[in-house]
Design a protein around this motif. Structure first.
Motif, mmCIF file in Angstrom:
data_model
loop_
_atom_site.group_PDB
_atom_site.id
_atom_site.type_symbol
_atom_site.label_atom_id
_atom_site.label_comp_id
_atom_site.label_asym_id
_atom_site.label_seq_id
_atom_site.Cartn_x
_atom_site.Cartn_y
_atom_site.Cartn_z
ATOM 1 N N ASN A 291 0.870 -1.219 0.171
ATOM 2 C CA ASN A 291 -0.088 0.079 -0.088
ATOM 3 C C ASN A 291 0.915 1.208 0.033
ATOM 4 O O ASN A 291 2.073 1.024 0.120
ATOM 5 C CB ASN A 291 -1.157 0.028 1.358
ATOM 6 N N LEU A 292 0.140 2.472 -0.167
ATOM 7 C CA LEU A 292 1.077 3.448 -0.312
ATOM 8 C C LEU A 292 1.718 3.963 0.924
ATOM 9 O O LEU A 292 2.786 4.693 1.149
ATOM 10 C CB LEU A 292 -0.001 4.786 -0.764
ATOM 11 N N TYR A 293 1.253 3.405 2.289
ATOM 12 C CA TYR A 293 1.880 3.805 3.475
ATOM 13 C C TYR A 293 3.367 2.858 3.490
ATOM 14 O O TYR A 293 4.236 3.253 3.840
ATOM 15 C CB TYR A 293 1.152 3.243 4.547
ATOM 16 N N ASP A 294 3.331 1.785 3.055
ATOM 17 C CA ASP A 294 4.488 0.922 2.843
ATOM 18 C C ASP A 294 5.437 1.654 2.097
ATOM 19 O O ASP A 294 6.573 1.703 2.514
ATOM 20 C CB ASP A 294 4.178 -0.267 2.368
ATOM 21 N N VAL A 295 5.161 2.285 0.845
ATOM 22 C CA VAL A 295 5.981 2.774 -0.183
ATOM 23 C C VAL A 295 6.589 4.125 0.661
ATOM 24 O O VAL A 295 7.798 4.304 0.577
ATOM 25 C CB VAL A 295 5.222 3.360 -1.213
ATOM 26 N N GLN A 296 5.687 5.038 1.451
ATOM 27 C CA GLN A 296 5.947 5.910 1.973
ATOM 28 C C GLN A 296 7.209 5.639 3.005
ATOM 29 O O GLN A 296 8.204 6.344 3.220
ATOM 30 C CB GLN A 296 5.036 6.782 2.584
ATOM 31 N N GLN A 297 7.112 4.490 3.972
ATOM 32 C CA GLN A 297 7.779 4.173 4.946
ATOM 33 C C GLN A 297 9.588 3.718 4.281
ATOM 34 O O GLN A 297 10.216 4.101 4.865
ATOM 35 C CB GLN A 297 7.390 2.945 5.562
#
Length: 372
Positions: A291-297
């Motif tokens: 998800n985009l949170y994974d990519v952000q992290q």
């Protein structure tokens, strides 16, 4: 006749019913297992559709389906009205995430940093996903590549080989009717080498862009054409959302991460190095997606002070030295795309012409079959 043989024949005759009983017992057990499986499916379905505790799971499944070729299936999970409302909510949230003014400034890299290779690729993994981070240590070496033929997009592998680039990553989105588009009709803007190649805004005053200025500073957020011109933007595509600005992540948690899918994103460190994150997905046993949170992290862990989402899903691809590094998820193989961020040892020698020059964006057929 020897009497001792009679019991033996009798014993043989009695074995046949035993086999029948064993067969009956096997099928009875199999039938019970089948019934138990049906019961579990019904129970899981009941929990998924009716239990308040399953709401996040329902949304996760729906968000994941929205990013696939089977978006319509999401309505069977959360309902058609809820689906429309959720897509609208995401679009509004993504637009808002591009509003904060970016103030990051590229710092002069340390002396030891100058001796690094132009491109470095690192494998990354997490819960359910596998992917890569490509670091481009000199951001001024990146140009936006576009197709070479009217009426058709182009594979990133082809763009890399044709232009002499050493690496490439898929760029912006495109009109894709029934997920069978020809890859030739970009969404929004396409800017390459400081020139406006394509304007598909259709009367909109601003758009979310991801790109670079003359100094190699990454630009991402909501801007008008006039603002982009004054900022000296050289390479850019329309896409969203921006996920990091001024060193802070904009996505609070995984629940806001817009489902699980293959992902591509671009970011920049304070020293100017560009980060391209490519996450594979839709391949059980290897990588489901992120998800985009994974990519952000991942971006934050690698020092990004600004980052934005690029087109993902079946378009996600990373090419280096004329080889595909990741495992694209498209069942049709590598997709035909309108744009790609390409890395050159000598970008001044790159020949990239405006294939859309003189064409009316409103008259481009996004679904017309490509000529072979």
């Amino acid at each position: 006749m020897n009497s001792s043989s009679l019991p033996q024949r009798s014993t043989v005759r009695k074995k046949k019913p035993v086999r029948k009983r064993k067969k009956k017992s096997f099928f009875r057990t199999l039938f019970r297992v089948f019934l138990f499986g049906i019961f579990l499916l019904l129970a899981a379905g009941g929990w998924l559709y009716f239990a308040p505790s399953a709401q996040n799971t329902r949304y996760l499944i729906a968000d994941t389906l929205i990013t696939t070729q089977h978006r319509y299936l999401a309505k069977y999970i959360i309902g058609e009205e809820e689906l429309k409302e959720r897509v609208t909510t995401y679009n509004q949230r993504f637009e808002h995430m591009g509003d904060e003014k970016d103030t990051h400034v590229i710092k002069e890299p340390a002396a030891e940093e100058l001796n690094k290779p132009l491109v470095e690729v690192e494998k990354v993994s997490g819960s359910g996903y596998t992917g890569y981070v490509m670091t481009v240590n000199d951001p001024t070496k990146v140009r936006l590549g576009v197709p070479n033929k009217i009426g058709s997009g182009e594979k990133v592998t082809s763009m890399v080989a044709r232009t002499g680039a050493i690496a490439g990553v898929n760029g912006g989105g495109f009109a894709d009717p029934n997920w069978k588009g020809n890859g030739f009709k970009p969404i929004g803007l396409v800017i390459s080498q400081g020139k406006l190649f394509y304007n598909g805004l259709g009367g909109k005053k601003s758009t979310q862009i991801v790109g670079l200025d003359k100094q190699g500073k990454m630009i991402a957020g909501n801007y008008t054409l006039d603002e982009l011109s004054k900022m000296g933007v050289q390479e850019a595509v329309t896409f969203q959302p921006r996920i990091i600005v001024n060193g802070k992540g904009l996505i609070k948690n995984a629940a806001e991460g817009w489902g699980i899918a293959p992902r591509t994103a671009m970011g920049q460190r304070a020293d100017g190095a560009l980060l391209f994150v490519v996450i594979d997905g839709r391949q059980p046993g290897y990588s489901i997606g992120a998800n985009l949170y994974d990519v952000q992290q991942i971006m934050l862990k690698h020092g990004a002070v600004i980052a934005a989402n690029l087109d993902g899903g079946s378009s996600t691809v990373l090419v280096k030295d004329n080889e595909i590094v990741n495992k694209p998820s498209s069942q049709y193989g590598e997709r035909y795309l309108p744009t790609a961020f390409l890395v050159f040892e000598h970008p001044e020698q790159a020949k990239i012409r405006n294939i859309w020059e003189g064409l009316d964006p409103s008259k481009i057929d996004a679904g017309k079959k490509r000529s072979q």
